[in-house]
Write a protein that holds these residues in place. Structure first.
Motif, short mmCIF file in Angstrom:
data_model
loop_
_atom_site.label_atom_id
_atom_site.label_comp_id
_atom_site.label_asym_id
_atom_site.label_seq_id
_atom_site.Cartn_x
_atom_site.Cartn_y
_atom_site.Cartn_z
N TYR A 262 0.81 -1.21 0.00
CA TYR A 262 0.00 0.00 0.00
C TYR A 262 0.85 1.27 0.00
O TYR A 262 0.34 2.36 0.25
CB TYR A 262 -0.93 0.01 1.22
N ILE A 263 2.12 1.14 -0.30
CA ILE A 263 3.00 2.31 -0.35
C ILE A 263 3.12 2.78 -1.80
O ILE A 263 3.46 2.00 -2.68
CB ILE A 263 4.39 1.98 0.23
N PRO A 264 2.83 4.05 -2.07
CA PRO A 264 2.96 4.57 -3.45
C PRO A 264 4.35 4.33 -4.00
O PRO A 264 5.36 4.47 -3.29
CB PRO A 264 2.66 6.06 -3.27
N GLN A 265 4.40 4.00 -5.30
CA GLN A 265 5.67 3.64 -5.94
C GLN A 265 6.03 4.54 -7.11
O GLN A 265 7.08 4.33 -7.73
CB GLN A 265 5.59 2.19 -6.42
N TYR A 266 5.21 5.54 -7.42
CA TYR A 266 5.45 6.34 -8.61
C TYR A 266 5.63 7.81 -8.24
O TYR A 266 5.13 8.27 -7.21
CB TYR A 266 4.30 6.15 -9.60
#
Length: 383
Positions: A262-266
């Motif tokens: 659930y951690i943003p990657q972009y």
């Protein structure tokens, strides 16, 4: 390879790596910084600052937040104050009531009027009414510069009145459509019964490819009575990495989130806004809502990236190896002295980061007063 930390030393003082964030060591490069010490103006056509760093609009819209916010952003309400080296986001209540569409500015090329019938995104389907806007206010985005994994920090004073909803956050689309990291938000609902000291942070993320995001990691924080309240200067920071998000206030660790999925990657854009929260304002039932003017004062904004060299296996065999270490994130790090001891001196602040493992063997030690930390993490390549 399984990640691990291995120590075999005679005397070692290993401080909690999450106790504080130290941006003055060589782990970090500053990639964006603005202390607002130079005078600049807004272009009335594009709403972009004269140095090109900032824009005073959310896309081409003059508001956002739908039924939950009742402000119209204007570049005139974002004031560069070179005398005090700040930028101020100023709220103003329209004393005649609902603001007519002809009473505010629009960015060049925009035809968006939030008070115009037919703009259904801002239609309250629950109460079946067209929402009304009562406030001018300010917001700024870093202009056309998304950022990858790094450390983000603001120093600011917050407006603490009824209905105030200022925030510092990262946002942007990825394959999950929308991702957001709220480094801080202030509203009375986040205050924990003390509206001068409470705020929240959180992550919005889509686990699938639909547009609607889910709020993960919504947490509330409270300043102690010994600290200045939120109307005085504080720093709010966030270390965003592929496998964790860590939050800081005034340089000290507050909390972390490690649910990798659930951690943003972009890459994300930076936004700072002074919104007015309808739920607190009760602005459909004036004069019960707040109807004054106030401001959010921003002292500086900065972004730092880690140095990274994640395919390298680093072996430190003598003091000069440690003294000349490039402080990049490595695949693994081994301290294997060949004869004389390798030490962290009493004036040193050393943080080593590796993706797989760290090992230290005798003779290696940390002098009393020195600071030494090891962090095992994923490689923070900035996409």
């Amino acid at each position: 390879m399984k990640k691990f930390l291995y120590l075999c030393v005679s005397i070692i003082t290993c401080l909690n790596a999450m106790a504080q964030i130290d941006l003055y060591d060589r782990n970090w490069d500053t990639v964006f910084y603005d202390d607002f010490s130079s005078y600049r103006t807004w272009d009335p056509q594009t709403w972009i600052s004269s140095d090109g760093k900032w824009k005073a609009l959310a896309g081409n819209w003059v508001t956002h937040g739908g039924q939950y916010e009742h402000q119209i952003y204007q570049y005139q309400n974002c004031v560069f104050d070179a005398t005090n080296n700040t930028v101020k986001l100023v709220s103003e209540y329209d004393w005649d009531g609902r603001i007519p569409a002809c009473n505010y500015s629009l960015p060049n090329g925009s035809t968006y009027y939030p008070n115009t019938p037919g703009q259904n995104f801002y239609f309250d389907t629950i109460n079946n009414i067209l929402l009304s806007w009562y406030y001018f206010s300010g917001e700024i985005d870093v202009n056309n510069q998304p950022f990858g994994f790094g450390y983000f920090e603001i120093r600011c004073k917050l407006p603490l009145h009824h209905g105030s909803f200022p925030a510092f956050w990262l946002f942007g689309n990825g394959p999950h459509q929308y991702e957001e990291i709220d480094i801080f938000e202030y509203s009375e609902s986040d205050s924990e019964h003390d509206s001068l000291r409470g705020y929240s942070s959180g992550i919005w993320f889509n686990p699938d490819t639909t547009y609607a995001a889910t709020n993960y990691f919504k947490n509330h924080y409270h300043l102690s009575i010994s600290e200045p309240d939120l109307g005085q200067y504080h720093t709010f920071g966030c270390e965003w990495m592929p496998d964790y998000v860590r939050l800081y206030r005034d340089g000290r660790f507050v909390n972390e989130f490690r649910e990798r999925q659930y951690i943003p990657q972009y890459p994300k854009n930076i936004r700072i806004n002074y919104a007015l929260n309808n739920n607190s304002l009760n602005s459909n039932n004036f004069p019960n809502g707040w109807s004054g003017t106030d401001l959010m004062t921003i002292d500086y904004v900065k972004v730092c990236y880690l140095n990274w060299d994640c395919e390298t296996e680093e072996i430190i065999t003598c003091q000069s190896d440690l003294d000349n270490f490039d402080y990049a994130v490595k695949k693994d790090i081994k301290i294997l002295p060949s004869a004389k001891a390798v030490k962290v001196r009493n004036t040193d602040h050393v943080t080593l980061r590796a993706t797989d493992y760290f090992q230290a063997s005798n003779p290696f030690f940390v002098e009393y007063g020195g600071e030494f930390s090891v962090i095992i993490q994923e490689c923070p390549t900035n996409q």
